[in-house]
Enzyme design. Structure first.
Site, mmCIF file in Angstrom:
data_model
loop_
_atom_site.group_PDB
_atom_site.id
_atom_site.type_symbol
_atom_site.label_atom_id
_atom_site.label_comp_id
_atom_site.label_asym_id
_atom_site.label_seq_id
_atom_site.Cartn_x
_atom_site.Cartn_y
_atom_site.Cartn_z
ATOM 1 C CD GLU A 91 -2.992 -1.221 2.206
ATOM 2 O OE1 GLU A 91 -2.575 -1.107 3.367
ATOM 3 O OE2 GLU A 91 -4.183 -1.392 1.921
ATOM 4 C CG HIS B 132 -7.110 -2.175 7.570
ATOM 5 N ND1 HIS B 132 -6.732 -3.412 7.090
ATOM 6 C CD2 HIS B 132 -6.672 -1.270 6.661
ATOM 7 C CE1 HIS B 132 -6.077 -3.256 5.942
ATOM 8 N NE2 HIS B 132 -6.021 -1.954 5.662
ATOM 9 C CE1 TYR C 184 -8.683 19.595 22.174
ATOM 10 C CE2 TYR C 184 -10.912 19.130 22.942
ATOM 11 C CZ TYR C 184 -9.682 19.761 23.109
ATOM 12 O OH TYR C 184 -9.470 20.562 24.196
ATOM 13 C CG HIS D 93 -8.915 -0.258 2.411
ATOM 14 N ND1 HIS D 93 -8.131 -0.314 1.285
ATOM 15 C CD2 HIS D 93 -8.099 -0.585 3.433
ATOM 16 C CE1 HIS D 93 -6.915 -0.685 1.605
ATOM 17 N NE2 HIS D 93 -6.872 -0.855 2.907
HETATM 18 ZN ZN LIG Z 1 -5.141 -1.122 4.000
#
Ligand SMILES: [Zn+2]
Length: 215
Positions: A75, A96, A121, A161
């Site tokens: 990634e 994740h 915040y 995702h």
């Molecule tokens: Zn990922």
């Protein structure tokens, strides 16, 4: 090795373990990176964030070539897309984490503003969060979709995702990723209830006082 790089490797090891130990990352999910003057440090593929070893962290040069350490996560292009479009980004955290990922799966999440301004915040540390359309993990189109945003968002949710969050340094990026996850938990807890969001004047006051990232 420069003192900057040595310190970055130590910070990645320490903060990676902290994220894992507190459940923000499970198994080998999630990856973190730090920008250096001569490239990028990246958590290796198939490695838990609690198992990072300073000398085995992946190093890539400014052209993206793997130059030392274990092979980087697949990634990695998510991280490059942030660095290439946000000159102020010094680190990127991709998780994740459960609640933020749940939000990325909900059909009624606003793709232009995934995290409404519930608390000051999240406004100050995360800013507006954009939903990026789903593509399969490892598909370089994720990088292209992030580049299309022209660096306007410090944080995004990859649909179905999980979150990707940038910061001026790794500590800032980790704190922002944690704030995003905790706010996602609040949103899920408050679903179906009437919620009072911060008002436009509240947001303007925050921006004036603290220089909020984006409102
Ligand atoms: Zn990922």
């Amino acid at each position: 090795m420069s003192p900057e790089e040595k310190n970055a490797r130590h910070e990645m090891t320490k903060l990676g373990a902290s994220l894992f130990d507190r459940g923000f990352s499970v198994g080998t999910a999630g990856n973190i990176s730090v920008r250096l003057a001569d490239g990028l440090l990246m958590s290796p593929t198939n490695t838990r964030l609690c198992d990072l070893v300073p000398g085995r962290i992946s190093k890539l040069d400014v052209a993206g070539n793997h130059v030392s350490g274990d092979p980087p996560t697949k990634e990695v292009f998510l991280h490059w897309a942030f660095y290439d479009t946000r000159p102020e980004a010094g680190a990127v955290v991709h998780l994740h984490s459960t609640a933020a990922t749940a939000l990325s799966c909900l059909a009624d999440t606003d793709p232009e503003n995934c995290i409404p301004p519930l608390t000051p915040y999240v406004v100050m540390r995360v800013g507006t969060v954009k939903l990026v359309p789903y593509v399969r993990p490892g598909d370089p189109r994720s990088g292209a979709l992030i580049r299309e945003l022209d660096g306007r968002f410090a944080a995004i949710l990859l649909a179905n995702h999980g979150p990707v969050v940038s910061g001026k340094d790794l500590f800032s990026a980790v704190c922002a990723a944690e704030e995003l996850e905790e706010t996602a938990k609040l949103l899920l807890a408050l679903r179906g209830r009437d919620v009072r969001l911060l008002s436009v004047p509240d947001l303007a006051d925050l921006k004036k006082t603290y220089g909020a990232i984006r409102i």
